[in-house]
Design an enzyme around this catalytic site. Sequence first.
Site, PDB file in Angstrom:
ATOM      1  N   ASP A  86       0.864  -1.178   0.000  1.00  0.00           N
ATOM      2  CA  ASP A  86       0.000   0.000   0.000  1.00  0.00           C
ATOM      3  C   ASP A  86       0.906   1.235   0.000  1.00  0.00           C
ATOM      4  O   ASP A  86       2.131   1.138   0.160  1.00  0.00           O
ATOM      5  CB  ASP A  86      -0.974  -0.024   1.186  1.00  0.00           C
TER       6      ASP A  86
HETATM    7  C1  BGC Z   1      -5.175   3.147   0.106  1.00  0.00           C
HETATM    8  C2  BGC Z   1      -5.374   2.055  -0.918  1.00  0.00           C
HETATM    9  C3  BGC Z   1      -5.249   2.599  -2.307  1.00  0.00           C
HETATM   10  C4  BGC Z   1      -3.908   3.315  -2.446  1.00  0.00           C
HETATM   11  C5  BGC Z   1      -3.696   3.884  -3.837  1.00  0.00           C
HETATM   12  C6  BGC Z   1      -3.948   3.984  -0.155  1.00  0.00           C
HETATM   13  O1  BGC Z   1      -3.906   5.099   0.647  1.00  0.00           O
HETATM   14  O2  BGC Z   1      -5.086   2.567   1.388  1.00  0.00           O
HETATM   15  O3  BGC Z   1      -6.632   1.468  -0.736  1.00  0.00           O
HETATM   16  O4  BGC Z   1      -5.374   1.560  -3.235  1.00  0.00           O
HETATM   17  O5  BGC Z   1      -3.875   4.376  -1.513  1.00  0.00           O
HETATM   18  O6  BGC Z   1      -4.536   4.921  -4.113  1.00  0.00           O
END
Ligand code: BGC
Length: 720
Positions: free
Chosen positions: A262
């Site tokens: 993530d």
């Molecule tokens: C979130 C994810 C997301 C990623 C990319 C993160 O802050 O937890 O769910 O896919 O950002 O946007």
Amino acid sequence: MLDLKKLIDGMTVEEKIGQLAQFNANVFSGSDADITGPLVKNGLTGDDLYRIGSLLNFKDSKEMNELQKRHLEGDRNKIPMVFMMDVIHGYRTIFPIPLALGGSFDTELVEECTRMSAVEASSAGVQVTFTPMVDYVRDARWGRVMETCGEEPILNGIMGAAQVKAFHGEDMSKFGGLATCVKHYAAYGGAEAGRDYNQVELSEHILREFYLPAYKACIDAGVDMLMPSFNVLNGVPAVANSWLMKKVLREEWGFEGVVISDYDAVGELITHGIAADKKEAAKYAFKNGCDIEMCSNGYIKHLKEMIEEGIFTEEQLDAVVLKILELKKRLGLFEDPYKGASPETEEKTCLTAENRALVRKAANECAVLLKNDGVLPFSKEHKKIALIGPFADNHNIIGFWSCCGKNEESVTVKQGVQSKLPDVEIKVVKGCSDKWNEIDKSRFDEAVKAAREADIVILCLGEPQNYSGEGNCRTDLDLPGVQNELAEKVIGANSNTAVLLFTGRPLAISKLDSIAPAILNMWFPGTEGGNAAADLLFGDANPSGKITMTFPKSVGQCPIYYNHTNTGRPISKQRDEMHNPYASNYIDCGNLPLYSFGHGLSYSNFVYEGMTLSKKEMNIDGEIKVTVTVYNDSDIAGKETVQLYMRDLVASTARPVQQLIAFEKITLGPKERKTVEFAVTEPMLRFWNSENEFVSEKGEFTLSVGYADNMYYTERFSLK
Ligand code: BGC
């Protein structure tokens, strides 16, 4: 024929490591010579730029095409970048939030909406989506409950698998086919106290039975990628957690897809206090099978050095690069790195009348009629309508994670009612501020006057869309601001009032429930929200959504969920409102929720006429057929989700008081009767025992039809 192994043989170590790096598209803003801003912030140099394997958060097809073209000109290996985005509940045409969509109990609808979003996203250059999000949740304080299907593990898995299939389409390598990424593995939804990013401490049996099954269901459905969660799970952050990432994911489940961290989660290993520096963070992540690092630069900066030091081998790196290139190949990027995306295609594909019609249907199917004392549906004969409340004429109803959807493109409630009833006099009064915490009651009088003068009142309340979603958690789950007081005044002035509720999570609206004649929960319904609300309010659509996450009476009951254990000192439903000394309850509040999992009313009157079991004893390889008959005792056609629950009465670990094991959504015409048949087999009765295996145990079980704490029929059987 493209030979990926040969391609990898010709790459330098730096080029290989580049494939493992993902950054925001803005690292490319400015020219190569102009190494400022985002590049510096990400610790990158101009040389790194043409090696980056994937990007996220780009604007549209124009930007994607430009970036891809520039990249291919600069990369001597001519390996296309892959473009990823969070297409969660629509790309440009937005359908209801996942928490609402799950409550439709309609996998075909989920597939239709997902297909639509895949095609729209593809026209704009998206090739991979960070979906499905299948985090299991029990605590409505957590802002990200809006992204999930709620507190039911089986339902979460079914809906996640449906999305995987629909994003792929018939051929993932062609226009409209997107690769998928299941997230956030694991148990991100178990954040303590419902506070985002907080630690999670869960026993293995709770993990195995409730939190893990939906990720597994997506893997079984062929999900391409997986994203470990931000949280610490039982002491170790997911991306560095070898039990989770190696033992369960790779060894037990055999997942061979690409794992992507993530956002900066590898970098955050330092903040967690697990790694001393970036190098150590990168070491833990790589060692535990994190293939792509999103928005931190540990791999780019340190992986080569670690290979030279013998911590990792180049063969290990090659194996990861191969997986990433195989994904690019499956996506068809080596044949067409743009996959048909262009501003013209985007213009033709997005926000069409057809897509709007589909999301309107979806919003109709997902709305939940929480309460109805008979005021709904409203007759279209009324001459004067008052639309009151902060959501009466508000475009901000598409919800968090709306990707490229725009609030201003949504239909407000006022617009929806106006277009349904063009000749009716509509008075709109906001009544209170939508600066949510402002205690301003100066507009109450105007609202009361409008209510008094109207034949019917549509009172549009809720919480703003930025009160849910990532990082948006609450400790108070009631309506923010002075909305309860506004409701009291308005309903006092005109009892012919229906409340339309807009929310991204279950709310603790006991006060509102005690005074409102009707409450129709729209959740965040998406682009066509106002039209759907008008359809439902005036009977052109019949509500059929159910809630898939319990609405508490008070925030103090959280976490509250239907599939809990009995305790040694339970209280009966009849004694719920009393304080029962030395029993498992509260002094100041009952245990029952405001609205249970599976609840949702209809304008039809569905009568459950009976449930029969084909036999009362089942062998381990046998099957019991359960038949349930439902009659629509009304003149209105409608849809009902028939829900079958199981309880294991005696087992070696305490079992939940109810567990959903099957459901079917049926349509019944006026005065129509239908019989639904379910097959119950032994695997449906399994649980995770103290020996760490999924087993069923012989003995007595019950099967019930109804929902959560409102069962219409219960029958016993035994497993021999
Ligand atoms: C979130 C994810 C997301 C990623 C990319 C993160 O802050 O937890 O769910 O896919 O950002 O946007």
